[in-house]
Enzyme design. Structure first.
Site, PDB file in Angstrom:
ATOM      1  N   HIS A   4      27.761  -5.963  21.690  1.00 12.45           N
ATOM      2  CA  HIS A   4      26.464  -4.941  22.147  1.00 12.45           C
ATOM      3  C   HIS A   4      26.153  -3.749  21.181  1.00 12.45           C
ATOM      4  CE1 HIS A   4      24.252  -1.854  24.618  1.00 12.45           C
ATOM      5  NE2 HIS A   4      23.977  -2.838  25.397  1.00 12.45           N
ATOM      6  N   LYS A  53      27.084  -0.178  36.314  1.00 15.39           N
ATOM      7  CA  LYS A  53      27.112  -1.527  36.206  1.00 15.39           C
ATOM      8  C   LYS A  53      27.968  -2.057  37.294  1.00 15.39           C
ATOM      9  CE  LYS A  53      26.404  -2.122  31.361  1.00 15.39           C
ATOM     10  NZ  LYS A  53      25.045  -2.588  31.154  1.00 15.39           N
ATOM     11  N   CYS A  87      20.416  -6.828  23.638  1.00 14.47           N
ATOM     12  CA  CYS A  87      21.060  -5.310  22.820  1.00 14.47           C
ATOM     13  C   CYS A  87      22.107  -5.887  21.745  1.00 14.47           C
ATOM     14  CB  CYS A  87      21.858  -4.449  23.645  1.00 14.47           C
ATOM     15  SG  CYS A  87      20.420  -3.485  24.350  1.00 14.47           S
TER      16      CYS A  87
HETATM   17  C1  LIG Z   1      29.056  -5.271  26.583  1.00 17.32           C
HETATM   18  C2  LIG Z   1      28.483  -3.906  26.716  1.00 17.32           C
HETATM   19  N1  LIG Z   1      28.832  -2.946  26.096  1.00 17.32           N
HETATM   20  C3  LIG Z   1      28.154  -1.808  26.251  1.00 17.32           C
HETATM   21  C4  LIG Z   1      26.998  -1.605  27.046  1.00 17.32           C
HETATM   22  C5  LIG Z   1      26.458  -0.281  27.151  1.00 17.32           C
HETATM   23  O1  LIG Z   1      26.719   0.338  28.367  1.00 17.32           O
HETATM   24  P1  LIG Z   1      25.771   1.654  28.692  1.00 17.32           P
HETATM   25  O2  LIG Z   1      24.214   1.452  28.343  1.00 17.32           O
HETATM   26  O3  LIG Z   1      26.012   1.887  30.144  1.00 17.32           O
HETATM   27  O4  LIG Z   1      26.510   2.881  27.914  1.00 17.32           O
HETATM   28  C6  LIG Z   1      26.561  -2.550  27.904  1.00 17.32           C
HETATM   29  C7  LIG Z   1      25.321  -2.478  28.678  1.00 17.32           C
HETATM   30  O5  LIG Z   1      24.442  -3.241  29.049  1.00 17.32           O
HETATM   31  C8  LIG Z   1      27.230  -3.644  27.583  1.00 17.32           C
HETATM   32  O6  LIG Z   1      27.002  -4.945  28.277  1.00 17.32           O
END
Ligand SMILES: Cc1ncc(COP(=O)(O)O)c(C=O)c1O
Lengths: 411, 143
Positions: A122, A226, A364
């Protein structure tokens, strides 16, 4: 016994909600999740009965708030099996990774050092490292994937080829394909090679039991939203010696012992030294309630529920040759797919017109397209309240949903 | 353009322009202005090219990746814009934007672009239906 009907009653968003005039079927849980009444009520309680700052006053309300924050920290520590002072509150997973990037990597990495990540990460587990490399002259390198998967062998080989890796940062469960990595084995390889290991738990901690001490990772990050908790809160769990070694990131009130006019600052010990400014207190209260909610249901049951839904969906989709599934061999609550000849976004819009929320695109993870071989995919993702009936509606609309332009010309 | 197009006709027009976008190519000659557009909630990643001579759009084309709606809406826009003056083009873009947001609009000038009249039903795709139009607007408004 996992009683899905009873579970669903806890969620206001699951009660007679519609989208595009159809009953809402929410299958974008990898993005964010619904909140049970228990969490919403706990947060309301902060504003209705407990409103105060933490560690800033001499009166009871404020003292009680300190107690609540401490209890929340204990609840989280117990949930992922860390020590209490190893839990740092952040605004979410993204800020937690940035905290390690700026607090640790910026401080200790130098030109010639390397940071190992993967092309399936991500953005939140890529871009902080790119930034640190810009600032330090270190370099990001990528683990070689074995048909879309990160393997122990791949990580081991990365260290064989490259003696400069000082930090490894990988998602425990990928947010596009849902593959789980062998975090414990990878941690051990990292440590043998003198590197630290950050495990991005954004997609694992909400769905399965994760044991910080047993995995022996150095850093673990996740977001409350989440896992049935509120937005704007999450945490970094880090080994205490490392947290103490780390530089502060945000500075200001609440993180220092004292400072003077000679620009000398004495920070508090971890975790307080990272928690500058007024914390997101109602969210911390809600985070605690979310963890209690998950614990009550049992993480084993939640994990099993996701897996059962995954297998159910995959078996129902068997035989439909025009539906391409990219992660049939996964077993988390994520299915990545495309319909032959249909753009992912067009399919997602058609499903929206049927009341079904899914996500399309690269989710993302913008380096993943060559890995999958498609510029975009549709992603459906389940959670503890997803029912088989919802999977049925989803699949029925995949198969019999009609033409993508129906989204604009029917209803 | 008669607003009496049936749904079936509108669908056929969209499908025709998305499966066979005749304006989707890089310019063959000189003198084009280019704007790059991409969206963060869709796959759309487009370069729009306009050639302007004596206050008139003499050619319009585009290249890139796009979903059905952005592909067809951009292709139709290119068709409609060719030969129009800058003023006429800007007016057409304005009316198209009104239609997108369910505001009163002048259907006379929208011609085939009327097929996107239902985009607001899928609000997340308004960005796709307007991406090419916004690109053209950003070139023309400074003229
Ligand atoms: C694997 C992973 N890492 C990081 C994130 C980022 O999370 P947040 O937007 O809650 O900071 C996400 C969210 O989609 C994710 O799926």
């Amino acid at each position: 016994m996992y009683d899905i009907k009873k579970v669903r009653l806890d969620f206001p968003m699951l009660q007679n909600k519609t989208m595009q005039g159809k009953p809402l079927v929410f299958l974008d849980n990898a993005s964010t999740t619904f909140k049970p009444r228990q969490v919403i009520e706990a947060m309301d309680k902060y504003y209705l009965e407990m409103n105060s700052n933490s560690h800033r006053g001499d009166y009871d309300l404020c003292y009680n708030m300190d107690v609540e924050v401490a209890k929340a920290r204990e609840t989280i520590a117990k949930f992922i099996n860390s020590d209490v002072n190893e839990v740092v509150f952040t605004s979410g997973d993204t800020e937690a990774i940035n905290l390690v990037a700026y607090g640790y990597a910026l401080e200790y990495l130098k030109k010639g050092d390397q940071i190992l990540i993967s092309e399936t990460e991500h953005a939140s587990n890529v871009l902080p490292w790119y930034r640190i490399c810009d600032l330090t002259g270190a370099k990001v390198c990528f683990v070689k994937l074995d048909d879309k998967r990160i393997t122990v062998e791949g990580v081991r080989n990365a260290f064989k080829d490259n003696k400069s890796i000082k930090l490894v940062a990988l998602a425990h469960v990928g947010n596009v394909l849902g593959y789980e990595i062998n975090a414990k084995e990878i941690a051990s390889i990292c440590h043998k090679n003198g590197a630290l290991f950050l495990l991005d738990g954004a997609q694992s901690v909400p769905h399965m039991a994760v044991d910080f001490k047993d995995l022996d990772v150095d850093f673990l990050t996740f977001s409350a939203h989440k896992m049935c908790g509120p937005t704007g809160i999450g945490c970094l769990v880090g080994k205490y010696v490392l947290l103490q070694k780390m530089a502060t990131f945000h500075t200001g009130g609440g993180m220092n012992v004292k400072f003077n006019n000679k620009q000398e600052v004495i920070p508090l010990d971890a975790p307080a030294k990272f928690e500058a400014g007024t914390l997101n207190l109602s969210a911390i209260i809600g985070f605690k309630a979310a963890i209690e909610y998950l614990t009550n249901l049992g993480m084993e049951n939640i994990h099993k529920h996701d897996q059962e839904l995954f297998e159910y969906a995959i078996s129902k989709l068997e035989g439909y040759d025009n539906i391409i599934i990219y992660n049939k061999d996964s077993n988390s609550g994520i299915i990545a797919f495309n319909i032959k000849g249909v753009f992912a976004q067009d399919e997602a819009t058609l499903l929206n017109s049927k009341g079904i929320a899914v996500r399309s695109g690269q989710h993302c993870a913008k380096m993943i397209d060559p890995v999958i071989g498609e510029p975009a995919t549709v992603r459906m993702s389940t959670y503890l309240y997803t029912s088989k009936e919802e999977i049925d509606i989803f699949i029925d609309n995949l198969i019999n949903g009609g033409d993508i332009l129906d989204a604009y010309f029917f209803n | 353009m008669p607003i009496s197009l049936t749904n079936e006709m509108m669908r056929a027009i969209i499908m025709d322009h998305s499966s066979n976008p005749t304006n989707k190519h890089t310019p063959s000659g000189e003198g084009y202005q280019k704007v790059h557009m991409h969206s963060d909630n869709c796959i759309d990643d487009l370069d729009i090219y306009l050639k302007i001579e004596n206050d008139r759009v003499v050619d319009a084309c585009f290249e890139g990746i796009a979903c059905t709606i952005s592909l067809s809406s951009t292709d139709i826009m290119c068709d409609l814009m060719k030969g129009k003056t800058i003023q006429e083009s800007l007016y057409m873009i304005e009316q198209y934007q009104h239609m997108m947001h369910e505001e009163p609009f002048d259907d006379e000038v929208l011609d085939e672009a009327i097929v996107f009249i239902n985009t607001s039903k899928q609000a997340a795709r308004i960005r796709c239906a307007t991406i090419g139009w916004n690109a053209a607007n950003s070139i023309l408004k400074d003229k």
